[in-house]
Design a protein around this motif. Sequence first.
Motif, mmCIF file in Angstrom:
data_model
loop_
_atom_site.group_PDB
_atom_site.id
_atom_site.type_symbol
_atom_site.label_atom_id
_atom_site.label_comp_id
_atom_site.label_asym_id
_atom_site.label_seq_id
_atom_site.Cartn_x
_atom_site.Cartn_y
_atom_site.Cartn_z
ATOM 1 N N ALA A 39 0.829 -1.202 0.000
ATOM 2 C CA ALA A 39 0.000 0.000 0.000
ATOM 3 C C ALA A 39 0.863 1.252 0.000
ATOM 4 N N ALA A 40 1.878 1.290 0.855
ATOM 5 C CA ALA A 40 2.751 2.465 0.906
ATOM 6 C C ALA A 40 3.450 2.691 -0.428
ATOM 7 N N ALA A 41 3.889 1.603 -1.073
ATOM 8 C CA ALA A 41 4.586 1.735 -2.354
ATOM 9 C C ALA A 41 3.650 2.208 -3.456
ATOM 10 N N ARG A 42 2.467 1.605 -3.550
ATOM 11 C CA ARG A 42 1.531 1.991 -4.613
ATOM 12 C C ARG A 42 1.020 3.422 -4.412
ATOM 13 N N LEU A 43 1.034 3.881 -3.170
ATOM 14 C CA LEU A 43 0.456 5.182 -2.858
ATOM 15 C C LEU A 43 1.511 6.267 -2.676
ATOM 16 N N GLY A 44 2.713 6.015 -3.185
ATOM 17 C CA GLY A 44 3.647 7.107 -3.357
ATOM 18 C C GLY A 44 4.966 7.059 -2.638
ATOM 19 N N ALA A 45 5.240 6.050 -1.811
ATOM 20 C CA ALA A 45 6.486 6.007 -1.047
ATOM 21 C C ALA A 45 7.490 5.045 -1.677
ATOM 22 N N GLN A 46 8.769 5.261 -1.344
ATOM 23 C CA GLN A 46 9.787 4.251 -1.579
ATOM 24 C C GLN A 46 9.832 3.381 -0.327
ATOM 25 N N VAL A 47 9.786 2.053 -0.505
ATOM 26 C CA VAL A 47 9.532 1.164 0.620
ATOM 27 C C VAL A 47 10.596 0.074 0.704
ATOM 28 N N SER A 48 11.034 -0.193 1.951
ATOM 29 C CA SER A 48 11.852 -1.365 2.253
ATOM 30 C C SER A 48 11.066 -2.266 3.189
ATOM 31 N N MET A 49 11.080 -3.562 2.905
ATOM 32 C CA MET A 49 10.368 -4.553 3.713
ATOM 33 C C MET A 49 11.367 -5.404 4.475
ATOM 34 N N ILE A 50 11.083 -5.641 5.766
ATOM 35 C CA ILE A 50 11.896 -6.526 6.588
ATOM 36 C C ILE A 50 10.986 -7.631 7.106
ATOM 37 N N GLY A 51 11.308 -8.886 6.761
ATOM 38 C CA GLY A 51 10.488 -10.003 7.176
ATOM 39 C C GLY A 51 11.118 -11.312 6.740
ATOM 40 N N CYS A 52 10.393 -12.405 6.904
ATOM 41 C CA CYS A 52 10.900 -13.732 6.562
ATOM 42 C C CYS A 52 9.848 -14.545 5.814
ATOM 43 N N VAL A 53 10.321 -15.323 4.846
ATOM 44 C CA VAL A 53 9.479 -16.299 4.152
ATOM 45 C C VAL A 53 10.212 -17.632 4.129
ATOM 46 N N GLY A 54 9.484 -18.697 3.837
ATOM 47 C CA GLY A 54 10.109 -20.002 3.690
ATOM 48 C C GLY A 54 10.693 -20.182 2.299
ATOM 49 N N ASP A 55 11.566 -21.167 2.179
ATOM 50 C CA ASP A 55 12.148 -21.503 0.876
ATOM 51 C C ASP A 55 11.197 -22.473 0.178
ATOM 52 N N ASP A 56 10.062 -21.930 -0.256
ATOM 53 C CA ASP A 56 9.012 -22.741 -0.858
ATOM 54 C C ASP A 56 8.281 -21.895 -1.903
ATOM 55 N N PRO A 57 7.381 -22.491 -2.683
ATOM 56 C CA PRO A 57 6.709 -21.711 -3.734
ATOM 57 C C PRO A 57 5.960 -20.493 -3.200
ATOM 58 N N ASN A 58 5.302 -20.612 -2.054
ATOM 59 C CA ASN A 58 4.598 -19.458 -1.493
ATOM 60 C C ASN A 58 5.565 -18.326 -1.158
ATOM 61 N N GLY A 59 6.687 -18.676 -0.554
ATOM 62 C CA GLY A 59 7.661 -17.651 -0.193
ATOM 63 C C GLY A 59 8.235 -16.941 -1.404
ATOM 64 N N ARG A 60 8.556 -17.710 -2.428
ATOM 65 C CA ARG A 60 9.099 -17.087 -3.638
ATOM 66 C C ARG A 60 8.057 -16.195 -4.313
ATOM 67 N N ALA A 61 6.805 -16.625 -4.288
ATOM 68 C CA ALA A 61 5.738 -15.814 -4.898
ATOM 69 C C ALA A 61 5.523 -14.516 -4.120
ATOM 70 N N LEU A 62 5.570 -14.593 -2.789
ATOM 71 C CA LEU A 62 5.376 -13.391 -1.983
ATOM 72 C C LEU A 62 6.505 -12.389 -2.201
ATOM 73 N N ARG A 63 7.714 -12.882 -2.235
ATOM 74 C CA ARG A 63 8.851 -11.983 -2.450
ATOM 75 C C ARG A 63 8.770 -11.341 -3.830
ATOM 76 N N GLN A 64 8.407 -12.129 -4.843
ATOM 77 C CA GLN A 64 8.304 -11.578 -6.194
ATOM 78 C C GLN A 64 7.196 -10.541 -6.281
ATOM 79 N N ALA A 65 6.108 -10.755 -5.550
ATOM 80 C CA ALA A 65 5.013 -9.781 -5.557
ATOM 81 C C ALA A 65 5.490 -8.428 -5.037
ATOM 82 N N LEU A 66 6.323 -8.436 -4.003
ATOM 83 C CA LEU A 66 6.877 -7.182 -3.498
ATOM 84 C C LEU A 66 7.797 -6.539 -4.529
ATOM 85 N N LEU A 67 8.636 -7.338 -5.141
ATOM 86 C CA LEU A 67 9.540 -6.799 -6.162
ATOM 87 C C LEU A 67 8.760 -6.192 -7.319
ATOM 88 N N ASP A 68 7.624 -6.790 -7.661
ATOM 89 C CA ASP A 68 6.795 -6.269 -8.753
ATOM 90 C C ASP A 68 6.256 -4.877 -8.432
#
Length: 313
Positions: free
Chosen positions: A56-85
């Motif tokens: 939301a912050a990125a789409r609404l005008g900010a430059q954003v850094s995310m700090i968090g954790c995902v697993g090494d699995d398809p869901n984790g890779r998809a979530l990380r890619q969604a942020l990069l997109d």
Amino acid sequence: MNAEEQVQAPGRVVVVGSLNMDLVVRAPCLPQPGQTLTGTRFVTAPGGKGANQAVAAARLGAQVSMIGCVGDDPNGRALRQALLDDAIDCEGVRILPDVPTGVALITVEEAGQNTIVIVAGANGELATEHVDAMEQALLGAQVVVCQLEVPEAVVGHTLARARALGKTVVLNPAPAAGPLPAQWLPWVDYLVPNESEAQLLSGVPVAGRDGAEAAAQALLQRGAGKVLLTLGEAGALLAGPEGVQHFPAYQVSAVDATAAGDTFIGAFAAALAQGCAEVEAIRFAQQAAALSVTREGAQPSIPDRQQVLAWPW
């Protein structure tokens, strides 16, 4: 200067929080204990309160850094890619082996209300050293945002560090289970609960406008800089040393309330980071959240800045 007129370079926001894959079922109504319903639709979509607020912050005008954790699995890779997109800096999103990515099981009924059950997975492995490794991102931010879907020690550490660095600190106390650690609130510039969270945090029944004001005042007395209480269809209430101000909600036809609160917080943080006045940041956040409930899903429902500004408010 207001959110619609903002033309300066985007501000910077750091979000420390959760990333979940949302498993969403639509049903005629929300199930009662012991009841089996026939759903009408099932979808998976990127979510998690931290990731939603970052998007939301990125789409609404900010430059954003995310700090968090995902697993090494398809869901984790998809979530990380969604942020990069969404052009979000993911240097602070750790990929952990042998730990599943967090998931949220969401039921949405016809009027748009929902129930959510979360399994933390990799979110429970976020550690203070992960935050410390992103010190440069914290230094460069105007606003730091936290929620409660990651370990308490990490949240407290982040709030304290952000306060020490002189950043604007936004805490969304969700999901709330009871009062926050006493030392946290003096580190928080904006505490942003909903009605049920405000009641759990303050111990004050939130019934109507008077109850909301009483709960907000109780949280101010415990040290919060300001309390921005979201009231759903009744709008929002800002309480601070200067007094209390009510902001009526924008009226839309709701389809799905998932991530409306996250959209509000991300938009509010983005507007503050860009130098918007507090009142204008709240109104902009309300507009973004209102537009989000006209769409299905968590991150898929979050509008971008131009969509918010183009809507006929």
